[in-house]
Design a protein around this motif. Structure first.
Motif, PDB file in Angstrom:
ATOM      1  N   ASP A  36       0.839  -1.206   0.000  1.00 13.80           N
ATOM      2  CA  ASP A  36       0.000   0.000   0.000  1.00 13.80           C
ATOM      3  C   ASP A  36       0.870   1.251   0.000  1.00 13.80           C
ATOM      4  OD1 ASP A  36      -2.805   0.988   0.212  1.00 13.80           O
ATOM      5  OD2 ASP A  36      -1.979   2.008   1.960  1.00 13.80           O
ATOM      6  N   LEU A  37       1.938   1.219   0.780  1.00 16.34           N
ATOM      7  CA  LEU A  37       2.745   2.432   0.952  1.00 16.34           C
ATOM      8  C   LEU A  37       3.520   2.801  -0.315  1.00 16.34           C
ATOM      9  CD1 LEU A  37       3.553   4.666   2.866  1.00 16.34           C
ATOM     10  CD2 LEU A  37       5.502   3.294   3.568  1.00 16.34           C
ATOM     11  N   TYR A  38       4.166   1.828  -0.969  1.00 18.86           N
ATOM     12  CA  TYR A  38       4.983   2.193  -2.132  1.00 18.86           C
ATOM     13  C   TYR A  38       4.138   2.800  -3.272  1.00 18.86           C
ATOM     14  CZ  TYR A  38       9.010  -0.043   0.098  1.00 18.86           C
ATOM     15  OH  TYR A  38      10.018  -0.362   0.967  1.00 18.86           O
ATOM     16  N   PRO A  39       2.999   2.198  -3.631  1.00 19.34           N
ATOM     17  CA  PRO A  39       2.189   2.867  -4.661  1.00 19.34           C
ATOM     18  C   PRO A  39       1.765   4.279  -4.229  1.00 19.34           C
ATOM     19  CG  PRO A  39       1.413   0.617  -4.303  1.00 19.34           C
ATOM     20  CD  PRO A  39       2.447   0.883  -3.257  1.00 19.34           C
ATOM     21  N   SER A  40       1.481   4.451  -2.933  1.00 20.41           N
ATOM     22  CA  SER A  40       1.078   5.781  -2.452  1.00 20.41           C
ATOM     23  C   SER A  40       2.240   6.766  -2.557  1.00 20.41           C
ATOM     24  CB  SER A  40       0.613   5.711  -0.993  1.00 20.41           C
ATOM     25  OG  SER A  40      -0.488   4.856  -0.889  1.00 20.41           O
ATOM     26  N   MET A  41       3.460   6.289  -2.301  1.00 24.49           N
ATOM     27  CA  MET A  41       4.628   7.174  -2.440  1.00 24.49           C
ATOM     28  C   MET A  41       4.817   7.563  -3.908  1.00 24.49           C
ATOM     29  SD  MET A  41       7.242   5.411   0.305  1.00 24.49           S
ATOM     30  CE  MET A  41       8.694   6.344  -0.180  1.00 24.49           C
ATOM     31  N   LYS A  42       4.564   6.606  -4.792  1.00 25.02           N
ATOM     32  CA  LYS A  42       4.688   6.924  -6.224  1.00 25.02           C
ATOM     33  C   LYS A  42       3.669   7.979  -6.642  1.00 25.02           C
ATOM     34  CE  LYS A  42       6.702   2.635  -7.870  1.00 25.02           C
ATOM     35  NZ  LYS A  42       6.534   1.454  -8.730  1.00 25.02           N
ATOM     36  N   GLN A  43       2.533   7.993  -5.975  1.00 24.98           N
ATOM     37  CA  GLN A  43       1.508   8.999  -6.288  1.00 24.98           C
ATOM     38  C   GLN A  43       1.759  10.324  -5.566  1.00 24.98           C
ATOM     39  OE1 GLN A  43      -2.173   6.858  -5.329  1.00 24.98           O
ATOM     40  NE2 GLN A  43      -2.590   6.729  -7.512  1.00 24.98           N
ATOM     41  N   GLY A  44       2.859  10.371  -4.829  1.00 26.59           N
ATOM     42  CA  GLY A  44       3.194  11.613  -4.125  1.00 26.59           C
ATOM     43  C   GLY A  44       2.353  11.851  -2.878  1.00 26.59           C
ATOM     44  N   LEU A  45       1.719  10.808  -2.362  1.00 27.48           N
ATOM     45  CA  LEU A  45       0.902  10.990  -1.155  1.00 27.48           C
ATOM     46  C   LEU A  45       1.777  11.027   0.086  1.00 27.48           C
ATOM     47  CD1 LEU A  45      -2.033   8.622  -2.126  1.00 27.48           C
ATOM     48  CD2 LEU A  45      -2.055  11.119  -2.058  1.00 27.48           C
ATOM     49  N   PHE A  46       2.918  10.340   0.046  1.00 29.98           N
ATOM     50  CA  PHE A  46       3.876  10.349   1.157  1.00 29.98           C
ATOM     51  C   PHE A  46       5.282  10.504   0.577  1.00 29.98           C
ATOM     52  CE2 PHE A  46       0.391   7.573   2.522  1.00 29.98           C
ATOM     53  CZ  PHE A  46       0.032   8.205   3.696  1.00 29.98           C
ATOM     54  N   ALA A  47       6.121  11.249   1.287  1.00 31.42           N
ATOM     55  CA  ALA A  47       7.524  11.379   0.871  1.00 31.42           C
ATOM     56  C   ALA A  47       8.403  11.355   2.113  1.00 31.42           C
ATOM     57  CB  ALA A  47       7.716  12.662   0.075  1.00 31.42           C
ATOM     58  N   TYR A 126      -8.349  11.555  -3.601  1.00 32.12           N
ATOM     59  CA  TYR A 126      -7.055  11.501  -2.921  1.00 32.12           C
ATOM     60  C   TYR A 126      -6.123  10.488  -3.593  1.00 32.12           C
ATOM     61  CZ  TYR A 126      -3.901  10.256   1.023  1.00 32.12           C
ATOM     62  OH  TYR A 126      -2.822   9.980   1.812  1.00 32.12           O
ATOM     63  N   ASN A 127      -6.612   9.288  -3.881  1.00 34.91           N
ATOM     64  CA  ASN A 127      -5.764   8.248  -4.491  1.00 34.91           C
ATOM     65  C   ASN A 127      -5.678   8.476  -6.000  1.00 34.91           C
ATOM     66  OD1 ASN A 127      -7.222   6.826  -1.958  1.00 34.91           O
ATOM     67  ND2 ASN A 127      -5.081   6.240  -2.174  1.00 34.91           N
ATOM     68  N   GLN A 128      -4.983   9.541  -6.341  1.00 37.36           N
ATOM     69  CA  GLN A 128      -4.804   9.941  -7.728  1.00 37.36           C
ATOM     70  C   GLN A 128      -3.381  10.448  -7.877  1.00 37.36           C
ATOM     71  OE1 GLN A 128      -7.092   9.462  -9.940  1.00 37.36           O
ATOM     72  NE2 GLN A 128      -9.005   9.323  -8.771  1.00 37.36           N
ATOM     73  N   SER A 129      -2.951  10.662  -9.112  1.00 42.60           N
ATOM     74  CA  SER A 129      -1.597  11.200  -9.316  1.00 42.60           C
ATOM     75  C   SER A 129      -1.544  12.641  -8.790  1.00 42.60           C
ATOM     76  CB  SER A 129      -1.254  11.183 -10.801  1.00 42.60           C
ATOM     77  OG  SER A 129      -2.079  12.120 -11.465  1.00 42.60           O
ATOM     78  N   LEU A 136      -7.318  19.933  -9.088  1.00 41.22           N
ATOM     79  CA  LEU A 136      -8.483  20.260  -8.249  1.00 41.22           C
ATOM     80  C   LEU A 136      -8.099  21.135  -7.056  1.00 41.22           C
ATOM     81  CD1 LEU A 136     -10.752  17.121  -7.780  1.00 41.22           C
ATOM     82  CD2 LEU A 136     -11.118  19.094  -9.231  1.00 41.22           C
ATOM     83  N   GLY A 137      -6.818  21.438  -6.932  1.00 39.05           N
ATOM     84  CA  GLY A 137      -6.370  22.249  -5.791  1.00 39.05           C
ATOM     85  C   GLY A 137      -6.224  21.440  -4.514  1.00 39.05           C
ATOM     86  N   GLY A 138      -6.020  20.120  -4.656  1.00 37.52           N
ATOM     87  CA  GLY A 138      -5.834  19.267  -3.463  1.00 37.52           C
ATOM     88  C   GLY A 138      -7.142  19.062  -2.723  1.00 37.52           C
ATOM     89  N   CYS A 139      -7.031  18.488  -1.556  1.00 33.96           N
ATOM     90  CA  CYS A 139      -8.220  18.257  -0.727  1.00 33.96           C
ATOM     91  C   CYS A 139      -7.816  18.369   0.734  1.00 33.96           C
ATOM     92  CB  CYS A 139      -8.820  16.883  -1.028  1.00 33.96           C
ATOM     93  SG  CYS A 139      -7.812  15.530  -0.395  1.00 33.96           S
ATOM     94  N   PHE A 155     -14.505  18.160   7.511  1.00 35.89           N
ATOM     95  CA  PHE A 155     -14.275  16.793   7.954  1.00 35.89           C
ATOM     96  C   PHE A 155     -13.846  15.954   6.746  1.00 35.89           C
ATOM     97  CE2 PHE A 155     -15.699  12.492   8.936  1.00 35.89           C
ATOM     98  CZ  PHE A 155     -15.199  12.334  10.222  1.00 35.89           C
ATOM     99  N   CYS A 156     -12.844  15.091   6.958  1.00 31.52           N
ATOM    100  CA  CYS A 156     -12.380  14.244   5.856  1.00 31.52           C
ATOM    101  C   CYS A 156     -13.114  12.895   5.893  1.00 31.52           C
ATOM    102  CB  CYS A 156     -10.869  14.031   5.969  1.00 31.52           C
ATOM    103  SG  CYS A 156     -10.248  12.821   4.797  1.00 31.52           S
ATOM    104  N   TRP A 157     -13.727  12.550   4.755  1.00 34.40           N
ATOM    105  CA  TRP A 157     -14.540  11.325   4.666  1.00 34.40           C
ATOM    106  C   TRP A 157     -13.805  10.168   4.019  1.00 34.40           C
ATOM    107  CZ3 TRP A 157     -18.845  11.066   7.373  1.00 34.40           C
ATOM    108  CH2 TRP A 157     -19.452  12.268   7.751  1.00 34.40           C
ATOM    109  N   ALA A 158     -12.489  10.306   3.793  1.00 33.77           N
ATOM    110  CA  ALA A 158     -11.746   9.197   3.171  1.00 33.77           C
ATOM    111  C   ALA A 158     -11.980   7.922   3.991  1.00 33.77           C
ATOM    112  CB  ALA A 158     -10.261   9.538   3.106  1.00 33.77           C
ATOM    113  N   VAL A 159     -12.010   6.805   3.298  1.00 26.15           N
ATOM    114  CA  VAL A 159     -12.591   5.575   3.850  1.00 26.15           C
ATOM    115  C   VAL A 159     -11.529   4.521   4.182  1.00 26.15           C
ATOM    116  CG1 VAL A 159     -13.987   3.608   3.087  1.00 26.15           C
ATOM    117  CG2 VAL A 159     -14.774   5.923   2.667  1.00 26.15           C
TER     118      VAL A 159
END
Ligand code: FAD
Length: 326
Positions: A36-47, A126-129, A136-139, A155-159
């Motif tokens: 889960d983490l590596y694909p998310s890092m590739k999407q720039g969600l975590f660095a 959120y789970n996008q490039s 969209l100016g982020g979230c 409030f963040c509704w991410a699931v």
């Protein structure tokens, strides 16, 4: 999309791992299977500047079943081990079924139980490039100030989109964490926070070490129902876990239900307590299914519409209760 640069640390002991997380603070992030983490890092969600790989920690991969003591599952146990376990299939069928339906064979071989329980929350916005998100100016969850699911809200509704947690919750599992102040164990349903950003009731330096399921939950009938887009390899977009103890005359002695992939946290359905002491009753099943939808409250966080996910949760509860009760 490629991985950003990072320093890689592989501690050998729990103390060393916790110490590393404390030393680097917010610059460090833990990784186990990395599915889960590596694909998310590739999407720039975590660095993270420092990746703390916990796979070499000893003693965190036990899968021990004892008819009197229940089951102990290490945080580094692979999902494939759970899916293949005969003891699990026999004594905790809801958990075995949930494990078998996770991702794909390759991901189940890499993915760990701890990583599954600590999955980041997911959302269509959120789970996008990075490019997509920036347009969209982020979230609220990442580099923005607006929630595109519920505009105007703060409030963040991410699931939470994992399959093991609901199955473990209906078995009254407890989770053990190791941190700078030692070890603590809490009920798994208290481990989750119903907020897409906060997610977990855990400190940054705390490591999940194991999950325990009490012997009292052994032998319950159980099933896990899951909705996903690609049946061969996908996160749940709605899921229902059910466990029930039934006597020889078909009377429900105890029952628990949990929903996943609909809210920021997986949630127990309190209304399932009404099943205790009852024989099969189709009207009661419909009432519980209705309450499950009220607990789940899916919003527009995935490609599957909230209306469809509400209906599928109703159908899943209906199917699960019939299957376990009749
Ligand atoms: C295509 C695809 C399909 C998938 N389908 C499913 C699915 O159907 N169902 C499902 O549930 N999941 C699915 N996943 C997600 C993932 O593969 C699994 O949930 C897997 O079990 C995650 O474990 P991991 O060890 O790889 O986690 P990692 O990626 O290593 O970590 C995930 C998160 O947990 C944290 N973490 C890891 N271990 C610990 C620990 N011991 N203590 C504290 N924090 C920890 C990490 O810091 C990170 O934030 C899918 C992933 C992909 C890419």
């Amino acid at each position: 999309m490629s991985l950003p640069d990072f320093e890689f640390v592989r501690p050998r002991t729990l103390d060393e791992a916790v110490g590393t997380l404390v030393r680097f603070g917010a610059d460090a992030q833990m990784v186990a299977g990395g599915t889960d983490l590596y694909p998310s890092m590739k999407q720039g969600l975590f660095a993270p500047r420092v990746l703390v790989d916990i796979k070499a920690l000893r003693g965190l991969d036990e899968l021990r079943f004892d008819p009197d003591g229940g089951i102990v599952i290490g945080a580094l146990d692979r999902i494939s081990g759970l899916a293949a376990s005969r003891a699990l299939a026999e004594h905790f069928p809801v958990l075995a079924e949930a494990a078998r339906g996770i991702a794909s064979p390759l991901l189940r071989n890499m993915g760990t139980v701890g990583g599954n329980l600590c999955l980041d929350t997911r959302c269509l916005y959120y789970n996008q490039s990075e490019f997509w998100r920036e347009a969209l100016g982020g979230c609220l969850k990442k580099q923005g100030e607006l929630c595109h699911v519920a505009p105007g809200g703060r409030f963040c509704w991410a699931v939470y989109s994992g399959d093991l947690a609901p199955a473990l919750m209906v078995l009254s599992a407890r989770v053990t964490l190791a941190g700078p102040r030692g070890e603590r164990t809490i009920p798994l349903d208290e481990f989750y926070v119903n907020d897409g950003i906060v997610r977990l009731a855990k400190g940054h330096e705390e490591i999940v070490t194991r999950v325990t399921v009490p012997a009292a939950s052994s032998g319950w009938r159980g099933t896990y129902k899951k909705h996903r887009i690609r049946r061969s390899i996908d996160y749940p977009l709605a899921g229902v876990a059910a466990a029930m103890r039934v006597d020889g005359s078909g009377r429900c002695l105890e029952a628990r239900l949990a929903v996943t992939a609909a809210n920021p946290a997986p949630r127990l359905v309190a209304a399932a307590e009404a099943l205790r002491g009852r024989t099969f009753d189709a009207q009661l099943v419909e009432e519980i299914a209705h309450e499950a939808i009220r607990t789940a409250k899916p919003l527009h966080t995935s490609a599957s519409t909230p209306e469809y996910r509400r209906q599928i949760i109703r159908v899943f509860v209906r199917r699960a209760l019939r299957e376990l009760w009749l």
